[in-house]
Design a protein around this motif. Structure first.
Motif, PDB file in Angstrom:
ATOM      1  N   ALA A  10      21.686   2.309   7.564  1.00  0.00           N
ATOM      2  CA  ALA A  10      20.757   2.737   8.619  1.00  0.00           C
ATOM      3  C   ALA A  10      19.338   2.817   8.058  1.00  0.00           C
ATOM      4  CB  ALA A  10      21.182   4.084   9.195  1.00  0.00           C
ATOM      5  N   ARG A  11      19.209   3.397   6.882  1.00  0.00           N
ATOM      6  CA  ARG A  11      17.888   3.514   6.256  1.00  0.00           C
ATOM      7  C   ARG A  11      17.303   2.129   6.003  1.00  0.00           C
ATOM      8  NH1 ARG A  11      16.756   2.808   1.417  1.00  0.00           N
ATOM      9  NH2 ARG A  11      18.857   3.148   0.631  1.00  0.00           N
ATOM     10  N   ARG A  12      18.126   1.210   5.467  1.00  0.00           N
ATOM     11  CA  ARG A  12      17.647  -0.146   5.186  1.00  0.00           C
ATOM     12  C   ARG A  12      17.248  -0.879   6.464  1.00  0.00           C
ATOM     13  NH1 ARG A  12      21.272   0.261   0.935  1.00  0.00           N
ATOM     14  NH2 ARG A  12      23.081  -0.538   2.042  1.00  0.00           N
ATOM     15  N   ALA A  13      17.914  -0.575   7.567  1.00  0.00           N
ATOM     16  CA  ALA A  13      17.595  -1.213   8.846  1.00  0.00           C
ATOM     17  C   ALA A  13      16.400  -0.558   9.527  1.00  0.00           C
ATOM     18  CB  ALA A  13      18.816  -1.171   9.771  1.00  0.00           C
ATOM     19  N   GLY A  14      15.875   0.494   8.911  1.00  0.00           N
ATOM     20  CA  GLY A  14      14.726   1.184   9.497  1.00  0.00           C
ATOM     21  C   GLY A  14      15.096   2.084  10.658  1.00  0.00           C
ATOM     22  N   ALA A  15      16.318   2.589  10.651  1.00  0.00           N
ATOM     23  CA  ALA A  15      16.805   3.427  11.748  1.00  0.00           C
ATOM     24  C   ALA A  15      16.940   4.874  11.302  1.00  0.00           C
ATOM     25  CB  ALA A  15      18.157   2.921  12.244  1.00  0.00           C
ATOM     26  N   VAL A  28      23.849   5.773  21.273  1.00  0.00           N
ATOM     27  CA  VAL A  28      22.973   4.724  21.779  1.00  0.00           C
ATOM     28  C   VAL A  28      21.894   4.456  20.738  1.00  0.00           C
ATOM     29  CG1 VAL A  28      23.324   5.209  24.234  1.00  0.00           C
ATOM     30  CG2 VAL A  28      21.465   6.322  23.020  1.00  0.00           C
ATOM     31  N   THR A  29      21.396   3.235  20.765  1.00  0.00           N
ATOM     32  CA  THR A  29      20.286   2.852  19.901  1.00  0.00           C
ATOM     33  C   THR A  29      19.085   2.566  20.774  1.00  0.00           C
ATOM     34  OG1 THR A  29      21.749   1.922  18.238  1.00  0.00           O
ATOM     35  CG2 THR A  29      19.479   1.143  18.226  1.00  0.00           C
ATOM     36  N   VAL A  30      17.956   3.112  20.371  1.00  0.00           N
ATOM     37  CA  VAL A  30      16.707   2.910  21.093  1.00  0.00           C
ATOM     38  C   VAL A  30      15.714   2.279  20.128  1.00  0.00           C
ATOM     39  CG1 VAL A  30      14.819   4.064  22.305  1.00  0.00           C
ATOM     40  CG2 VAL A  30      17.163   4.891  22.589  1.00  0.00           C
ATOM     41  N   GLU A  31      15.020   1.244  20.608  1.00  0.00           N
ATOM     42  CA  GLU A  31      13.987   0.583  19.806  1.00  0.00           C
ATOM     43  C   GLU A  31      12.644   0.782  20.475  1.00  0.00           C
ATOM     44  OE1 GLU A  31      11.093  -2.468  19.046  1.00  0.00           O
ATOM     45  OE2 GLU A  31      12.407  -2.687  20.771  1.00  0.00           O
ATOM     46  N   VAL A  32      11.663   1.246  19.713  1.00  0.00           N
ATOM     47  CA  VAL A  32      10.299   1.403  20.205  1.00  0.00           C
ATOM     48  C   VAL A  32       9.357   0.835  19.148  1.00  0.00           C
ATOM     49  CG1 VAL A  32       8.500   3.026  20.924  1.00  0.00           C
ATOM     50  CG2 VAL A  32      10.895   3.481  21.507  1.00  0.00           C
ATOM     51  N   ALA A  35      10.702   0.246  15.650  1.00  0.00           N
ATOM     52  CA  ALA A  35      11.373   1.375  14.997  1.00  0.00           C
ATOM     53  C   ALA A  35      12.621   1.722  15.806  1.00  0.00           C
ATOM     54  CB  ALA A  35      10.448   2.580  14.915  1.00  0.00           C
ATOM     55  N   TYR A  36      13.691   2.070  15.093  1.00  0.00           N
ATOM     56  CA  TYR A  36      14.971   2.332  15.754  1.00  0.00           C
ATOM     57  C   TYR A  36      15.383   3.788  15.603  1.00  0.00           C
ATOM     58  CZ  TYR A  36      15.442  -2.727  15.791  1.00  0.00           C
ATOM     59  OH  TYR A  36      15.242  -4.062  15.994  1.00  0.00           O
ATOM     60  N   THR A  64      20.427  -6.649  13.762  1.00  0.00           N
ATOM     61  CA  THR A  64      20.331  -7.939  14.450  1.00  0.00           C
ATOM     62  C   THR A  64      19.167  -7.989  15.437  1.00  0.00           C
ATOM     63  OG1 THR A  64      21.847  -7.223  16.206  1.00  0.00           O
ATOM     64  CG2 THR A  64      22.822  -8.343  14.277  1.00  0.00           C
ATOM     65  N   GLY A  65      18.542  -6.836  15.697  1.00  0.00           N
ATOM     66  CA  GLY A  65      17.455  -6.790  16.674  1.00  0.00           C
ATOM     67  C   GLY A  65      17.944  -6.911  18.100  1.00  0.00           C
TER      68      GLY A  65
END
Length: 146
Positions: A10-15, A28-32, A35-36, A64-65
């Motif tokens: 998660a840290r490596r994915a920027g979440a 749920v995952t939210v992207e803004v 940033a996740y 995966t974006g």
């Protein structure tokens, strides 16, 4: 699969992972703006195995974006969910990892679930993906298209 490994991913994915009473989903995952945030509803009574796999799936969205609006078309949502699942499977239940477990005598889905400390459903999903979608034959060690 270790929960600390999932948090590192998660840290490596920027979440960032947050506890939140979602009410309608386990997570749920939210992207803004790139940033996740992964929001996990701990009140839904998950065990650690289920939580680990749910987080792996959500990190798959980040890696995966593949995020989408809640109002997105069903086919787009299905594609994004598939890609998140595929990422989690290839990261945590790779062909090599499954073969090592099987060579050690863990051959039934429930045994593999205990070995990987994941829900049996996740192992069954991975076995289906590798055998039916990718043509892996765990009995012979051959693969159709890896």
């Amino acid at each position: 699969m270790q929960l600390c490994e999932v948090y590192d991913d998660a840290r490596r994915a920027g979440a960032r992972i947050y506890a939140y009473d979602i009410g309608f989903a386990d997570a749920v995952t939210v992207e803004v703006n790139g940033a996740y945030g992964i929001f996990v509803d701990f009140s839904r009574g998950k065990d650690w195995r289920r939580l680990s796999w749910q987080l792996a799936h959500e990190i798959g969205h980040c890696a995966t974006g593949c995020t989408h609006k809640v109002s997105s078309r069903h086919d787009l949502i299905a594609r994004h969910e598939y890609k998140a699942d595929r990422w989690a499977i290839t990261r945590y239940l790779s062909v090599e990892a499954l073969r090592r477990a099987m060579a050690a005598g863990y051959t039934e889905p429930w045994q593999l679930a205990e070995y990987f400390d994941l829900p049996q459903k996740a192992v069954e999903q991975a076995l289906y993906y590798w055998t039916q979608c990718r043509g892996v034959d765990f009995n012979t060690g051959r693969s159709r298209d890896l």
